[in-house]
Write an enzyme that holds these catalytic residues in place. Structure first.
Site, PDB file in Angstrom:
ATOM      1  CD  GLU A  62      -3.127  -0.146   2.286  1.00 31.92           C
ATOM      2  OE1 GLU A  62      -3.046   0.878   2.984  1.00 31.92           O
ATOM      3  OE2 GLU A  62      -3.857  -1.104   2.562  1.00 31.92           O
ATOM      4  CG  ASP A  63       1.321   2.887   3.167  1.00 29.89           C
ATOM      5  OD1 ASP A  63       0.398   3.299   2.442  1.00 29.89           O
ATOM      6  OD2 ASP A  63       1.164   2.612   4.374  1.00 29.89           O
TER       7      ASP A  63
END
Length: 186
Positions: A62-63
């Site tokens: 996600e990051d």
């Protein structure tokens, strides 16, 4: 690949490298604090090494620039699948759409995935609770992308999806319910 190394230790190493220089939204805390907390909650509650490793890795795709293929190559398909279940789709989608995806994704997911997501939310909500105590409810909810009512909608629906079809008396789910009561009076 973690060949010959402890999978959990390698997940810590991998996640630390992946999240280097990232900060939490709360105060000035390194991002890696959150995945470590998730992994520790899972480990303390007797989860197996794949679940714990995936908990530590749950925000990597996600990051950071890493992808699910990287997770599978380094940790195997089972860990990759857990990370997939705990990840939001395309971050360019609207907040509500991403959150609805999580609620639906986790509803019929395996127990390991449900536990990872529950621990992720526990960590987030406990941080939020601490900040509310320090700075006040209004300031903290105003600092989020959506206010208190939308946050309550999201976190309570994730809880309901997490306990769908499993024992809601699992210590992790009980802790999630307790923090929901504390933050949202749910």
């Amino acid at each position: 690949m973690y060949r010959g190394k402890d999978k959990i230790e390698y997940a810590i190493y991998f996640a630390t490298k992946a999240h280097k220089n990232q900060k939490r939204k709360v105060e000035d805390v390194n991002m890696i604090f959150h995945p470590f907390t998730v992994g520790m909650i899972l480990q303390r509650n007797g989860c197996d090494e794949d679940v714990v490793a995936a908990g530590i890795l749950h925000d990597v795709v996600e990051d950071t620039p890493y992808e699910f293929d990287d997770i599978e190559r380094e940790f195997g398909k089972k860990v990759r699948d857990y990370v997939y279940d705990a990840s939001e789709p395309d971050k360019s989608l609207e907040w509500e759409e991403r959150k609805r995806h999580t609620i639906e994704q986790i509803k019929n997911a395996p127990l390991g995935s449900k536990l990872i997501v529950a621990c992720d939310k526990i960590s987030n909500l406990e941080d939020l609770s601490d900040c509310i105590e320090l700075y006040g409810e209004e300031k903290e909810f105003n600092s989020l992308k959506r206010g208190k009512e939308k946050q309550k909608w999201y976190y309570t629906n994730v809880y309901e999806s997490c306990i769908n079809g499993v024992d809601k008396n699992h210590p992790i789910f009980k802790r999630y319910k307790e923090v929901l009561k504390k933050v949202f009076d749910y």
